[in-house]
Design a protein around this motif. Sequence first.
Motif, PDB file in Angstrom:
ATOM      1  N   GLU A  30      -3.333   8.565   9.042  1.00  0.00           N
ATOM      2  CA  GLU A  30      -2.498   9.083  10.270  1.00  0.00           C
ATOM      3  C   GLU A  30      -3.962   9.282  10.367  1.00  0.00           C
ATOM      4  O   GLU A  30      -3.507   9.793  12.422  1.00  0.00           O
ATOM      5  N   GLU A  31      -4.519   9.633  10.599  1.00  0.00           N
ATOM      6  CA  GLU A  31      -6.185  10.194  11.388  1.00  0.00           C
ATOM      7  C   GLU A  31      -6.725   8.675  12.500  1.00  0.00           C
ATOM      8  O   GLU A  31      -7.429   9.316  13.100  1.00  0.00           O
ATOM      9  N   ARG A  32      -5.938   7.697  11.750  1.00  0.00           N
ATOM     10  CA  ARG A  32      -6.336   6.534  12.562  1.00  0.00           C
ATOM     11  C   ARG A  32      -5.473   6.069  12.840  1.00  0.00           C
ATOM     12  O   ARG A  32      -5.337   5.014  13.788  1.00  0.00           O
ATOM     13  N   GLY A  33      -4.093   6.805  13.367  1.00  0.00           N
ATOM     14  CA  GLY A  33      -3.102   6.276  13.748  1.00  0.00           C
ATOM     15  C   GLY A  33      -2.409   5.721  13.243  1.00  0.00           C
ATOM     16  O   GLY A  33      -1.345   5.029  14.054  1.00  0.00           O
ATOM     17  N   LEU A  34      -2.428   4.822  12.364  1.00  0.00           N
ATOM     18  CA  LEU A  34      -1.711   4.325  11.023  1.00  0.00           C
ATOM     19  C   LEU A  34      -0.247   4.928  11.132  1.00  0.00           C
ATOM     20  O   LEU A  34      -0.513   5.624   9.410  1.00  0.00           O
ATOM     21  N   THR A  35       0.564   5.439  11.259  1.00  0.00           N
ATOM     22  CA  THR A  35       1.609   5.824  10.697  1.00  0.00           C
ATOM     23  C   THR A  35       2.903   5.376  10.387  1.00  0.00           C
ATOM     24  O   THR A  35       2.993   4.171  10.287  1.00  0.00           O
ATOM     25  N   GLU A  36       2.979   6.228   9.185  1.00  0.00           N
ATOM     26  CA  GLU A  36       4.214   5.139   8.805  1.00  0.00           C
ATOM     27  C   GLU A  36       5.760   5.410   9.853  1.00  0.00           C
ATOM     28  O   GLU A  36       6.447   4.265   9.920  1.00  0.00           O
ATOM     29  N   THR A  37       6.326   6.142  10.955  1.00  0.00           N
ATOM     30  CA  THR A  37       6.730   5.172  11.803  1.00  0.00           C
ATOM     31  C   THR A  37       6.285   4.126  13.130  1.00  0.00           C
ATOM     32  O   THR A  37       7.055   3.719  13.304  1.00  0.00           O
ATOM     33  N   GLY A  38       5.453   4.126  12.726  1.00  0.00           N
ATOM     34  CA  GLY A  38       4.489   2.501  13.230  1.00  0.00           C
ATOM     35  C   GLY A  38       4.439   1.549  12.407  1.00  0.00           C
ATOM     36  O   GLY A  38       3.914   1.001  12.541  1.00  0.00           O
ATOM     37  N   GLY A  39       5.367   1.911  11.508  1.00  0.00           N
ATOM     38  CA  GLY A  39       5.565   1.075  10.335  1.00  0.00           C
ATOM     39  C   GLY A  39       4.087   0.215   9.013  1.00  0.00           C
ATOM     40  O   GLY A  39       4.302  -0.732   8.492  1.00  0.00           O
ATOM     41  N   TRP A  40       3.506   1.606   9.209  1.00  0.00           N
ATOM     42  CA  TRP A  40       2.385   1.688   8.252  1.00  0.00           C
ATOM     43  C   TRP A  40       2.513   2.067   6.711  1.00  0.00           C
ATOM     44  O   TRP A  40       4.056   3.201   6.663  1.00  0.00           O
ATOM     45  N   LYS A  41       3.190   1.387   5.425  1.00  0.00           N
ATOM     46  CA  LYS A  41       3.320   1.300   4.507  1.00  0.00           C
ATOM     47  C   LYS A  41       1.881   1.520   2.978  1.00  0.00           C
ATOM     48  O   LYS A  41       0.914   1.504   3.594  1.00  0.00           O
ATOM     49  N   ILE A  42       2.570   1.904   2.075  1.00  0.00           N
ATOM     50  CA  ILE A  42       0.878   1.794   1.483  1.00  0.00           C
ATOM     51  C   ILE A  42       1.502   0.959   0.290  1.00  0.00           C
ATOM     52  O   ILE A  42       2.396   1.003  -0.403  1.00  0.00           O
ATOM     53  N   THR A  43       0.276  -0.020  -0.358  1.00  0.00           N
ATOM     54  CA  THR A  43       0.564  -1.082  -0.489  1.00  0.00           C
ATOM     55  C   THR A  43      -0.188  -0.317  -2.676  1.00  0.00           C
ATOM     56  O   THR A  43      -1.458   0.274  -2.048  1.00  0.00           O
ATOM     57  N   GLU A  44       0.194  -1.236  -3.237  1.00  0.00           N
ATOM     58  CA  GLU A  44      -0.528  -0.755  -4.876  1.00  0.00           C
ATOM     59  C   GLU A  44      -0.881  -1.378  -5.789  1.00  0.00           C
ATOM     60  O   GLU A  44       0.866  -2.142  -5.819  1.00  0.00           O
ATOM     61  N   THR A  45      -1.500  -1.648  -5.846  1.00  0.00           N
ATOM     62  CA  THR A  45      -2.416  -3.282  -6.694  1.00  0.00           C
ATOM     63  C   THR A  45      -3.632  -2.344  -7.774  1.00  0.00           C
ATOM     64  O   THR A  45      -3.812  -2.047  -7.774  1.00  0.00           O
ATOM     65  N   LEU A  46      -2.766  -3.549  -8.979  1.00  0.00           N
ATOM     66  CA  LEU A  46      -4.029  -4.143 -10.123  1.00  0.00           C
ATOM     67  C   LEU A  46      -5.050  -4.330 -10.089  1.00  0.00           C
ATOM     68  O   LEU A  46      -5.125  -5.768  -9.191  1.00  0.00           O
ATOM     69  N   ILE A  60      -0.697  -1.407   4.715  1.00  0.00           N
ATOM     70  CA  ILE A  60      -0.865  -2.628   4.627  1.00  0.00           C
ATOM     71  C   ILE A  60       0.702  -2.253   5.622  1.00  0.00           C
ATOM     72  O   ILE A  60       1.391  -1.307   6.053  1.00  0.00           O
ATOM     73  N   HIS A  61       0.768  -3.201   7.192  1.00  0.00           N
ATOM     74  CA  HIS A  61       1.262  -3.364   8.002  1.00  0.00           C
ATOM     75  C   HIS A  61       2.077  -5.529   7.992  1.00  0.00           C
ATOM     76  O   HIS A  61       1.428  -6.080   7.634  1.00  0.00           O
ATOM     77  N   LEU A  62       3.794  -5.276   8.813  1.00  0.00           N
ATOM     78  CA  LEU A  62       4.520  -6.158   9.033  1.00  0.00           C
ATOM     79  C   LEU A  62       3.217  -7.551   9.985  1.00  0.00           C
ATOM     80  O   LEU A  62       3.254  -8.373   9.425  1.00  0.00           O
ATOM     81  N   ARG A  63       2.804  -6.897  10.965  1.00  0.00           N
ATOM     82  CA  ARG A  63       2.031  -7.380  11.948  1.00  0.00           C
ATOM     83  C   ARG A  63       0.892  -7.183  12.154  1.00  0.00           C
ATOM     84  O   ARG A  63       0.579  -8.170  12.411  1.00  0.00           O
ATOM     85  N   ASN A  64       0.172  -6.205  12.164  1.00  0.00           N
ATOM     86  CA  ASN A  64      -1.127  -5.768  12.360  1.00  0.00           C
ATOM     87  C   ASN A  64      -1.433  -5.611  11.191  1.00  0.00           C
ATOM     88  O   ASN A  64      -1.681  -5.673   9.679  1.00  0.00           O
ATOM     89  N   ASP A  65      -3.131  -6.255  11.136  1.00  0.00           N
ATOM     90  CA  ASP A  65      -3.814  -6.499   9.896  1.00  0.00           C
ATOM     91  C   ASP A  65      -4.699  -4.884   9.720  1.00  0.00           C
ATOM     92  O   ASP A  65      -4.927  -4.377  10.699  1.00  0.00           O
ATOM     93  N   PRO A  66      -4.997  -4.529   8.362  1.00  0.00           N
ATOM     94  CA  PRO A  66      -5.005  -3.441   8.066  1.00  0.00           C
ATOM     95  C   PRO A  66      -6.712  -3.483   8.625  1.00  0.00           C
ATOM     96  O   PRO A  66      -7.444  -4.512   8.110  1.00  0.00           O
ATOM     97  N   PRO A  67      -7.074  -2.095   8.454  1.00  0.00           N
ATOM     98  CA  PRO A  67      -8.689  -1.810   8.192  1.00  0.00           C
ATOM     99  C   PRO A  67      -9.439  -2.212   7.327  1.00  0.00           C
ATOM    100  O   PRO A  67      -8.537  -1.399   5.886  1.00  0.00           O
ATOM    101  N   GLU A  68     -10.755  -2.174   7.299  1.00  0.00           N
ATOM    102  CA  GLU A  68     -11.256  -2.961   6.524  1.00  0.00           C
ATOM    103  C   GLU A  68     -11.214  -1.304   5.616  1.00  0.00           C
ATOM    104  O   GLU A  68     -11.779  -0.699   6.463  1.00  0.00           O
TER     105      GLU A  68
END
Length: 88
Positions: A30-46, A60-68
């Motif tokens: 959210e500090e970087r503007g990656l909000t849930e209402t903007g379509g950003w979710k959190i993915t979990e992997t092992l 993760i976002h359906l259309r935008n690349d996540p920040p490195e």
Amino acid sequence: MTTSDRTRQIALAFAERRDMAHALLRQRMEERGLTETGGWKITETLRHVGSGTQLVLRPIHLRNDPPENLECVVAVHPEDDPAGDVKP
């Protein structure tokens, strides 16, 4: 302490650390503007590493690349103290 009690203790401690990592990542997103209402979710992997297993949380976002380099890692060490690690 029985094996069942120990397993329950580890599971509860891990769940608490996972929730803490999720909240920390959501705050940083959210500090970087990656909000849930903007379509950003959190993915979990092992991820398996020499020291054990890690749960890796990333945006993760359906259309935008996540920040490195934006992730939180929860270390899973069943042989260790259930306090474990959370690393931003």
